[in-house]
Design a protein around this motif. Structure first.
Motif, PDB file in Angstrom:
ATOM      1  N   CYS A   1       0.783  -1.043   0.061  1.00 24.57           N
ATOM      2  CA  CYS A   1       0.073   0.128   0.041  1.00 24.57           C
ATOM      3  C   CYS A   1       0.853   1.231   0.043  1.00 24.57           C
ATOM      4  CB  CYS A   1      -0.906  -0.087   1.153  1.00 24.57           C
ATOM      5  SG  CYS A   1      -1.802   1.359   1.342  1.00 24.57           S
TER       6      CYS A   1
ATOM      7  N   TRP B   1      -3.210  -2.299   8.493  1.00 24.19           N
ATOM      8  CA  TRP B   1      -4.170  -3.274   7.724  1.00 24.19           C
ATOM      9  C   TRP B   1      -5.405  -3.635   8.363  1.00 24.19           C
ATOM     10  CZ3 TRP B   1      -3.099  -3.764   2.286  1.00 24.19           C
ATOM     11  CH2 TRP B   1      -2.299  -3.513   1.888  1.00 24.19           C
TER      12      TRP B   1
ATOM     13  N   ARG C   1      -9.501  -5.793   7.729  1.00 19.63           N
ATOM     14  CA  ARG C   1     -10.110  -6.638   6.933  1.00 19.63           C
ATOM     15  C   ARG C   1     -11.540  -6.695   7.190  1.00 19.63           C
ATOM     16  NH1 ARG C   1      -7.078 -12.501   8.316  1.00 19.63           N
ATOM     17  NH2 ARG C   1      -8.297 -12.616  10.495  1.00 19.63           N
TER      18      ARG C   1
ATOM     19  N   ARG D   1     -15.596  -4.850  10.001  1.00 19.54           N
ATOM     20  CA  ARG D   1     -14.075  -4.839  10.016  1.00 19.54           C
ATOM     21  C   ARG D   1     -13.255  -4.875  11.120  1.00 19.54           C
ATOM     22  NH1 ARG D   1     -13.171   1.093   7.640  1.00 19.54           N
ATOM     23  NH2 ARG D   1     -13.368   1.591   9.905  1.00 19.54           N
TER      24      ARG D   1
ATOM     25  N   TYR E   1      -8.865  -6.737   2.120  1.00 20.06           N
ATOM     26  CA  TYR E   1      -8.138  -6.040   2.808  1.00 20.06           C
ATOM     27  C   TYR E   1      -8.090  -4.583   2.495  1.00 20.06           C
ATOM     28  CZ  TYR E   1      -6.813 -10.536   4.690  1.00 20.06           C
ATOM     29  OH  TYR E   1      -6.657 -11.642   5.636  1.00 20.06           O
ATOM     30  N   TYR E   2      -7.954  -3.717   3.785  1.00 21.64           N
ATOM     31  CA  TYR E   2      -7.973  -2.198   3.421  1.00 21.64           C
ATOM     32  C   TYR E   2      -6.569  -1.519   4.098  1.00 21.64           C
ATOM     33  CZ  TYR E   2     -12.810  -2.385   2.186  1.00 21.64           C
ATOM     34  OH  TYR E   2     -13.950  -2.998   1.408  1.00 21.64           O
ATOM     35  N   CYS E   3      -5.712  -0.623   3.669  1.00 22.25           N
ATOM     36  CA  CYS E   3      -4.666  -0.111   4.209  1.00 22.25           C
ATOM     37  C   CYS E   3      -5.288   1.184   4.612  1.00 22.25           C
ATOM     38  CB  CYS E   3      -3.592  -0.044   3.393  1.00 22.25           C
ATOM     39  SG  CYS E   3      -3.786   0.877   1.640  1.00 22.25           S
ATOM     40  N   ASN E   4      -4.652   1.625   5.849  1.00 19.61           N
ATOM     41  CA  ASN E   4      -5.002   2.916   6.065  1.00 19.61           C
ATOM     42  C   ASN E   4      -3.542   3.660   6.739  1.00 19.61           C
ATOM     43  OD1 ASN E   4      -4.518   2.325   8.900  1.00 19.61           O
ATOM     44  ND2 ASN E   4      -6.412   3.259   9.452  1.00 19.61           N
TER      45      ASN E   4
ATOM     46  N   TRP F   1      -7.800   5.921   3.838  1.00 20.68           N
ATOM     47  CA  TRP F   1      -7.923   4.482   3.484  1.00 20.68           C
ATOM     48  C   TRP F   1      -7.580   4.091   1.974  1.00 20.68           C
ATOM     49  CZ3 TRP F   1      -9.109   1.066   7.119  1.00 20.68           C
ATOM     50  CH2 TRP F   1      -9.696   1.329   8.345  1.00 20.68           C
TER      51      TRP F   1
ATOM     52  N   GLN G   1      -8.170   1.457  -1.428  1.00 20.21           N
ATOM     53  CA  GLN G   1      -9.404   1.098  -1.957  1.00 20.21           C
ATOM     54  C   GLN G   1      -9.743  -0.410  -1.539  1.00 20.21           C
ATOM     55  OE1 GLN G   1      -6.546   0.749  -3.208  1.00 20.21           O
ATOM     56  NE2 GLN G   1      -6.590  -0.740  -4.810  1.00 20.21           N
ATOM     57  N   GLY G   2      -8.991  -1.244  -1.037  1.00 21.99           N
ATOM     58  CA  GLY G   2      -9.162  -2.520  -0.681  1.00 21.99           C
ATOM     59  C   GLY G   2      -8.874  -3.531  -1.951  1.00 21.99           C
ATOM     60  N   THR G   3      -8.235  -4.749  -1.234  1.00 25.21           N
ATOM     61  CA  THR G   3      -7.788  -5.602  -2.378  1.00 25.21           C
ATOM     62  C   THR G   3      -8.529  -6.954  -1.677  1.00 25.21           C
ATOM     63  OG1 THR G   3      -6.016  -6.573  -3.351  1.00 25.21           O
ATOM     64  CG2 THR G   3      -5.560  -5.949  -0.946  1.00 25.21           C
TER      65      THR G   3
END
Length: 119
Positions: free
Chosen positions: A21, A35, A37, A44, A92-95, A109, A111-113
């Motif tokens: 990310c 991370w 999810r 989440r 999975y999302y990063c921030n 944040w 976009q999610g994978t």
């Protein structure tokens, strides 16, 4: 500021994936990165976090299997996921907690994978 996540995919149980990310835009510094999810039908949850000094924390369910790391020069956070299990299937999302001005940090944040682990 934008966060671009990548690295998800489909893997068999016991396999590995590495998520990345990268943060871009007006960035003075980044404090925490992490991370999260979200699995279908579930809330989440935090998977792993890392602060600028390198201190990490993990959800109990991933300790010993996942490793979070960051490259401060590249404003990038990674999540190495080993010994994946079907219950790791989630988006999975990063921030990141980003300072674009000296006194005003904001959380952004990615976009999610999608990570899918087949049994």
């Amino acid at each position: 500021v934008q966060l671009q996540a990548s690295g998800g995919g489909l893997v068999q149980s016991g396999g590995s994936l590495r998520l990345s990310c990268a943060a871009s835009g007006t960035i003075i510094s980044i404090n925490g990165m992490g991370w999260y999810r979200r699995a279908p039908g579930r809330q989440r949850e935090l998977v792993a976090g890392i602060i600028s000094g390198g201190t990490t924390n993990y959800a109990d369910s991933v300790k010993g299997r996942f490793t979070i790391a960051r490259d401060n020069a590249k404003n990038t956070v990674y999540l190495q996921m080993n010994n994946l299990k079907p219950e790791d299937t989630a988006v999975y999302y990063c921030n990141a907690n980003v300072y674009s001005s000296p006194l005003n940090p904001q959380i952004y944040w990615g976009q999610g994978t999608q990570v899918t682990v087949s049994s």
